[in-house]
Scaffold this active site. Structure first.
Site, mmCIF file in Angstrom:
data_model
loop_
_atom_site.group_PDB
_atom_site.id
_atom_site.type_symbol
_atom_site.label_atom_id
_atom_site.label_comp_id
_atom_site.label_asym_id
_atom_site.label_seq_id
_atom_site.Cartn_x
_atom_site.Cartn_y
_atom_site.Cartn_z
ATOM 1 N N ASP A 1 -4.495 0.668 -9.352
ATOM 2 C CA ASP A 1 -6.210 0.846 -9.640
ATOM 3 C C ASP A 1 -6.249 0.204 -10.504
ATOM 4 O O ASP A 1 -7.206 -0.634 -11.604
ATOM 5 C CB ASP A 1 -7.373 1.903 -8.786
ATOM 6 C CG ASP A 1 -6.138 2.268 -7.395
ATOM 7 O OD1 ASP A 1 -6.197 1.275 -6.613
ATOM 8 O OD2 ASP A 1 -7.272 3.245 -6.885
ATOM 9 N N GLY B 1 -16.345 5.614 -2.727
ATOM 10 C CA GLY B 1 -14.675 6.180 -1.546
ATOM 11 C C GLY B 1 -14.938 5.073 -0.919
ATOM 12 O O GLY B 1 -14.918 5.577 0.416
ATOM 13 N N ALA B 2 -14.796 3.991 -0.464
ATOM 14 C CA ALA B 2 -14.536 2.325 -0.148
ATOM 15 C C ALA B 2 -13.172 1.624 -0.374
ATOM 16 O O ALA B 2 -12.949 1.525 0.892
ATOM 17 C CB ALA B 2 -15.275 1.607 -0.005
ATOM 18 N N GLY B 3 -12.638 2.668 -0.840
ATOM 19 C CA GLY B 3 -11.391 2.418 -1.211
ATOM 20 C C GLY B 3 -11.240 1.055 -1.978
ATOM 21 O O GLY B 3 -9.842 0.516 -1.591
ATOM 22 N N TYR C 1 -3.410 12.528 0.278
ATOM 23 C CA TYR C 1 -3.211 11.728 -0.639
ATOM 24 C C TYR C 1 -2.035 12.383 -1.063
ATOM 25 O O TYR C 1 -0.857 11.599 -1.085
ATOM 26 C CB TYR C 1 -4.048 11.217 -1.962
ATOM 27 C CG TYR C 1 -3.452 9.864 -2.451
ATOM 28 C CD1 TYR C 1 -3.652 8.472 -2.561
ATOM 29 C CD2 TYR C 1 -2.583 10.259 -3.964
ATOM 30 C CE1 TYR C 1 -2.681 7.808 -3.138
ATOM 31 C CE2 TYR C 1 -2.720 9.166 -4.410
ATOM 32 C CZ TYR C 1 -2.394 7.882 -4.032
ATOM 33 O OH TYR C 1 -2.048 7.254 -4.727
ATOM 34 N N SER D 1 -11.882 0.938 -5.259
ATOM 35 C CA SER D 1 -11.259 2.017 -6.553
ATOM 36 C C SER D 1 -12.416 2.096 -7.792
ATOM 37 O O SER D 1 -12.725 1.442 -8.650
ATOM 38 C CB SER D 1 -10.635 1.290 -7.606
ATOM 39 O OG SER D 1 -9.116 1.018 -6.841
ATOM 40 N N GLU E 1 1.310 -1.412 0.166
ATOM 41 C CA GLU E 1 -0.055 0.220 -0.152
ATOM 42 C C GLU E 1 0.752 1.718 -0.152
ATOM 43 O O GLU E 1 1.544 1.418 0.553
ATOM 44 C CB GLU E 1 -0.665 0.367 1.053
ATOM 45 C CG GLU E 1 -2.611 0.405 1.254
ATOM 46 C CD GLU E 1 -3.050 0.078 0.325
ATOM 47 O OE1 GLU E 1 -2.896 0.068 -0.975
ATOM 48 O OE2 GLU E 1 -3.432 -1.291 0.314
ATOM 49 N N HIS E 2 0.254 2.268 -1.045
ATOM 50 C CA HIS E 2 1.352 3.426 -0.337
ATOM 51 C C HIS E 2 2.859 3.177 -1.269
ATOM 52 O O HIS E 2 3.673 4.107 -0.590
ATOM 53 C CB HIS E 2 1.242 4.615 -0.032
ATOM 54 C CG HIS E 2 -0.435 4.738 0.523
ATOM 55 N ND1 HIS E 2 -0.180 5.977 -0.111
ATOM 56 C CD2 HIS E 2 -1.154 4.085 1.294
ATOM 57 C CE1 HIS E 2 -1.911 6.209 -0.098
ATOM 58 N NE2 HIS E 2 -2.168 5.353 1.270
ATOM 59 N N THR E 3 2.837 2.019 -2.169
ATOM 60 C CA THR E 3 3.992 1.688 -3.223
ATOM 61 C C THR E 3 3.995 2.068 -5.008
ATOM 62 O O THR E 3 5.111 2.513 -4.871
ATOM 63 C CB THR E 3 4.101 0.202 -2.656
ATOM 64 O OG1 THR E 3 3.055 -0.018 -3.008
ATOM 65 C CG2 THR E 3 4.589 0.092 -1.351
HETATM 66 C C1 GLA Z 1 -5.146 4.495 -3.849
HETATM 67 C C2 GLA Z 1 -4.360 4.928 -5.689
HETATM 68 C C3 GLA Z 1 -3.667 4.087 -5.405
HETATM 69 C C4 GLA Z 1 -2.725 3.493 -4.379
HETATM 70 C C5 GLA Z 1 -3.678 3.603 -3.228
HETATM 71 C C6 GLA Z 1 -2.351 3.396 -1.662
HETATM 72 O O1 GLA Z 1 -5.933 3.856 -3.847
HETATM 73 O O2 GLA Z 1 -5.270 5.476 -6.182
HETATM 74 O O3 GLA Z 1 -2.905 4.358 -6.595
HETATM 75 O O4 GLA Z 1 -1.966 4.225 -4.372
HETATM 76 O O5 GLA Z 1 -4.073 4.699 -2.776
HETATM 77 O O6 GLA Z 1 -1.677 1.929 -2.209
#
Ligand code: GLA
Length: 386
Positions: free
Chosen positions: A172, A122-124, A222, A126, A33-35
């Site tokens: 995503d 908005g639930a993460g 973000y 995508s 995550e966030h990589t």
């Molecule tokens: C969001 C972004 C992705 C990714 C994640 C964190 O979903 O759209 O590109 O950075 O956060 O891993």
């Protein structure tokens, strides 16, 4: 809604005649995550729910957009398909049309478009990447443009940058475009080399828990993390010139860490570099069938996102804490951008009902929010339906 109901909705709105349907999924990230915007590894899989788009070409020189989820609808002249429309949902598909215009594509005639999504917004998971990717696929096929799928993935990411203002990495859109049923995608976000790794979890399921927390992934937070990573790259570059944090191994980082003066940059780099190492190891463990270790690495990922990257927040932390109390949970972590949204847990089959009841109750008692749970099925990437 099933596909025949969706078809009826299209005909109700736009009348009888030929049209085509497309689908592109949401995703859940298992680890990494966030990589992605740091050139590192991610390990997402496409879900069986996502965004549907139905399209008919017309003789008018405009595109009509409507959604079954949101009331806003509009008609846009073909030459205006690179202009934002307020802060409306149509900016996702229009942002994708704009990428085609930039490539010199001339649309000539327009289209009627109806979209529907079954990914919670908005639930993460995508929902926006799914909508971008389904639009890219539909445009590419309808106007017979012939771009490669990877190009469509990149254009969808660009649409997110330019029309939603989120400087996201490629995970995503890549997962939505390239996913495969029963596989997770081990992706190197620097080279875009990837492996589809079978996810055969004997007696274990992937459970997604939605915090239903009102805090959405805020583009400001973000983008702030993205710029903090740039600051970390600069600080490290005084000792070892690098372009992205992924160029530093975890071993190397341990000797460089003390030289990064800014404590925020140090923490952000520590998360990213350790997470890249965790992701690589996790994929290895999964390949070796060592699911217990995979779960431990998921837990480590969450703790690092909480302590060093600071993108979890009370709802995600509570959900994870409650999940980890349940017997039969192999690992649990936040998934996606953070600041609300969902967690992903590996749960033994026989513990799933108890998990949903108990975590649901405890989470609600502690936060006052009613969560939702989904047992994930790993589906295919973007496709034409008919
Ligand atoms: C969001 C972004 C992705 C990714 C994640 C964190 O979903 O759209 O590109 O950075 O956060 O891993």
């Amino acid at each position: 809604m099933n596909i025949s109901e969706l078809k009826n909705e299209f005909v109700k709105r736009y009348g009888e005649g030929d049209f085509h349907g497309y689908f592109s999924p949401g995703r859940v990230n298992l680890i990494g995550e966030h990589t992605d915007y740091n050139g590192g590894f991610v390990f997402p899989c496409a879900l069986s729910f996502g965004a549907y788009l139905f399209l008919r070409r017309t003789d008018r020189k405009s595109v009509r957009f409507a959604s079954l989820n949101l009331p806003f609808e509009t008609e846009v002249k073909v030459e205006d398909l690179d202009k934002k429309v307020g802060r409306e949902w149509v900016n996702y598909p229009i942002g994708v049309f704009a990428q085609f215009l930039k490539k010199g594509v001339q649309f000539g005639q327009g289209a009627d478009i109806l979209v529907y999504g079954d990914v919670p917004n908005g639930a993460g998971l995508s929902s926006s990447a799914a909508l971008e990717m389904v639009t890219a696929m539909a445009i590419n096929e309808t106007w017979e443009i012939g771009l490669e799928r990877l190009e469509l993935v990149k254009m969808s990411q660009k649409a997110e940058h330019e029309f939603a203002g989120v400087m996201c990495g490629i995970m995503d859109q890549f997962a939505s475009g390239m996913g495969k049923a029963d596989h997770a995608i081990f992706l190197n976000c620097d080279t875009l080399d990837y492996d589809l790794v079978p996810v055969e979890l004997d007696g274990i399921k992937i459970v997604i828990s939605n915090t239903n927390s009102p805090h959405k992934l805020d583009s400001g937070m973000y983008n702030l993390r993205v710029s903090e990573c740039h600051a970390a790259v600069e600080a490290i570059s005084a000792h070892k010139p690098i372009k992205v944090l992924a160029e530093v191994s975890w071993e190397e980082f341990k000797s460089l860490e003390g030289k990064i003066e800014n404590p925020t940059a140090r923490k952000r780099a520590r998360h990213v570099i350790s997470e890249i190492a965790r992701t690589e190891q996790a994929v290895q463990e999964l390949r070796n069938g060592n699911i217990t270790k995979f779960g431990e690495l998921m837990n480590g990922s969450h703790d690092s996102l909480r302590d060093d990257y600071e993108v979890t927040g009370p709802e995600l932390d509570t959900m994870v804490e409650e999940a980890r109390k349940i017997n039969g949970v192999i690992g649990s972590r936040m998934t996606g951008g953070g600041f609300g949204g969902c967690t992903v847990s590996l749960v033994k089959d026989e513990a799933i009902d108890h998990f949903i009841a108990q975590v649901g109750k405890n989470y609600e008692d502690r936060t006052g929010l009613k969560p939702a749970f989904y047992v994930a099925e790993i589906g295919d990437g973007a496709k034409r339906l008919f």
